[in-house]
Design a protein around this motif. Structure first.
Motif, PDB file in Angstrom:
ATOM      1  N   VAL A  92      32.685  48.425  33.905  1.00 38.35           N
ATOM      2  CA  VAL A  92      32.082  49.526  34.670  1.00 38.35           C
ATOM      3  C   VAL A  92      30.764  49.951  34.030  1.00 38.35           C
ATOM      4  CG1 VAL A  92      32.375  51.970  35.276  1.00 38.35           C
ATOM      5  CG2 VAL A  92      34.226  50.343  35.707  1.00 38.35           C
ATOM      6  N   THR A  93      30.719  49.995  32.712  1.00 46.79           N
ATOM      7  CA  THR A  93      29.478  50.329  32.011  1.00 46.79           C
ATOM      8  C   THR A  93      28.359  49.353  32.370  1.00 46.79           C
ATOM      9  OG1 THR A  93      30.553  51.396  30.121  1.00 46.79           O
ATOM     10  CG2 THR A  93      28.387  50.433  29.726  1.00 46.79           C
ATOM     11  N   PRO A 109      40.411  57.041  36.296  1.00 42.29           N
ATOM     12  CA  PRO A 109      40.553  56.280  35.050  1.00 42.29           C
ATOM     13  C   PRO A 109      40.755  54.807  35.330  1.00 42.29           C
ATOM     14  CG  PRO A 109      42.644  57.298  35.626  1.00 42.29           C
ATOM     15  CD  PRO A 109      41.641  57.774  36.654  1.00 42.29           C
ATOM     16  N   ALA A 110      40.636  54.000  34.294  1.00 40.59           N
ATOM     17  CA  ALA A 110      40.904  52.571  34.423  1.00 40.59           C
ATOM     18  C   ALA A 110      42.377  52.363  34.753  1.00 40.59           C
ATOM     19  CB  ALA A 110      40.549  51.853  33.126  1.00 40.59           C
ATOM     20  N   LEU A 124      37.667  44.160  35.573  1.00 42.96           N
ATOM     21  CA  LEU A 124      36.480  44.657  36.269  1.00 42.96           C
ATOM     22  C   LEU A 124      36.527  46.157  36.541  1.00 42.96           C
ATOM     23  CD1 LEU A 124      35.775  41.710  38.731  1.00 42.96           C
ATOM     24  CD2 LEU A 124      34.821  42.138  36.461  1.00 42.96           C
ATOM     25  N   HIS A 125      37.719  46.746  36.519  1.00 44.44           N
ATOM     26  CA  HIS A 125      37.845  48.196  36.640  1.00 44.44           C
ATOM     27  C   HIS A 125      37.902  48.855  35.255  1.00 44.44           C
ATOM     28  CE1 HIS A 125      39.062  48.558  41.064  1.00 44.44           C
ATOM     29  NE2 HIS A 125      38.893  47.269  40.866  1.00 44.44           N
ATOM     30  N   HIS A 164      37.190  50.845  42.811  1.00 47.01           N
ATOM     31  CA  HIS A 164      36.087  50.511  41.912  1.00 47.01           C
ATOM     32  C   HIS A 164      34.918  51.465  42.107  1.00 47.01           C
ATOM     33  CE1 HIS A 164      32.729  48.014  40.225  1.00 47.01           C
ATOM     34  NE2 HIS A 164      33.655  47.772  39.325  1.00 47.01           N
ATOM     35  N   ARG A 165      34.673  51.863  43.332  1.00 49.02           N
ATOM     36  CA  ARG A 165      33.608  52.845  43.570  1.00 49.02           C
ATOM     37  C   ARG A 165      33.918  54.153  42.835  1.00 49.02           C
ATOM     38  NH1 ARG A 165      30.415  52.457  47.974  1.00 49.02           N
ATOM     39  NH2 ARG A 165      32.126  51.579  49.230  1.00 49.02           N
ATOM     40  N   ARG A 166      35.191  54.567  42.886  1.00 51.27           N
ATOM     41  CA  ARG A 166      35.576  55.790  42.161  1.00 51.27           C
ATOM     42  C   ARG A 166      35.396  55.619  40.655  1.00 51.27           C
ATOM     43  NH1 ARG A 166      39.478  56.005  46.432  1.00 51.27           N
ATOM     44  NH2 ARG A 166      41.046  54.891  45.199  1.00 51.27           N
ATOM     45  N   ARG A 167      35.675  54.400  40.159  1.00 53.57           N
ATOM     46  CA  ARG A 167      35.453  54.134  38.741  1.00 53.57           C
ATOM     47  C   ARG A 167      33.971  54.244  38.401  1.00 53.57           C
ATOM     48  NH1 ARG A 167      37.022  54.542  34.805  1.00 53.57           N
ATOM     49  NH2 ARG A 167      36.895  52.553  33.746  1.00 53.57           N
TER      50      ARG A 167
END
Length: 232
Positions: A131-132, A209-210, A125-126, A200-203
């Protein structure tokens, strides 16, 4: 543009195989597999290729800006092939979402423990594809509310249910009841929230990065320990 195996029509005299399949007869009358029947692995590989192209185009153009024609062109297929695999653009999008949750299916049958499951969730999920698709749904949610609703049902809600099932299995172990998960649904939602969280918000914002698999494992352990320790 090449003609695809699954779109090739059989021509010439045909004979009916005892199994009910239609096969062409050779000079000696021996039945052989006719054209237009690709191997299962080839079909699966083609399907994956289409999905990967679709995710790239969704990232570049958004949901509205992506067309079946563009996806077909990206992989050298025909529109008919894409429609046959996925019905329409919405079906294509949710097939991409579903692919992100394949790792959860073994957990439903009890073959993955909670930490393994949570680690895979963080790692996937990260990841870039997830993310896309998450960004796309956020961007399209006002214009396509049903897209967002179905995304939630097939994504986060499904993951929370799988976590809850895993927590339920922890209640009863070989040594007796396990009270570390007294409220499986509530604990599952809390764990899932922490599995995403600020990383995840930062992603989503493109600020990080992942994670590697080991980073995902550390993140998952922290989320599980935080929730179960608080509820113990």
């Amino acid at each position: 543009m090449r003609r695809e195996p699954e779109e090739t029509d059989a021509t010439g005299p045909a004979a009916t195989h005892p199994s009910g399949r239609t096969a062409r007869s050779g000079p000696a009358g021996a039945a052989r597999r006719g054209p237009g029947r690709p191997r299962r692995e080839d079909v699966d590989a083609r399907r994956t290729e289409i999905l990967e192209a679709a995710v790239r185009l969704f990232a570049e153009r958004g949901f509205t800006g992506t067309t079946i024609e563009a996806v077909a062109l990206a992989v050298g297929a025909t529109k008919r092939t894409v429609y046959r695999h996925f019905t329409d653009k919405t079906g294509l999008f949710f097939a991409a979402v579903d692919r992100l949750h394949v790792h959860e299916r073994p957990a439903v049958h009890g073959t993955a423990d909670l930490e393994q499951l949570a680690t895979r969730m963080v790692h996937i999920l990260h990841g870039d594809d997830a993310v896309t698709l998450h960004r796309l749904v956020i961007a399209e949610s006002r214009q396509h509310p049903q897209l967002a609703a179905t995304f939630y049902e097939q994504g986060p809600a499904r993951s929370i249910e799988v976590l809850a099932a895993s927590l339920d299995r922890r209640r009863t172990t070989a040594g007796g009841p396990d009270d570390s998960a007294p409220d499986a649904p509530g604990a599952a939602e809390a764990i899932y929230t922490l599995l995403l969280g600020e990383p995840h918000r930062r992603r989503l914002l493109g600020l990080a990065p992942a994670p590697s698999y080991e980073e995902a494992r550390a993140h998952a352990r922290h989320a599980i320990d935080t929730v179960l320790r608080r509820q113990a």
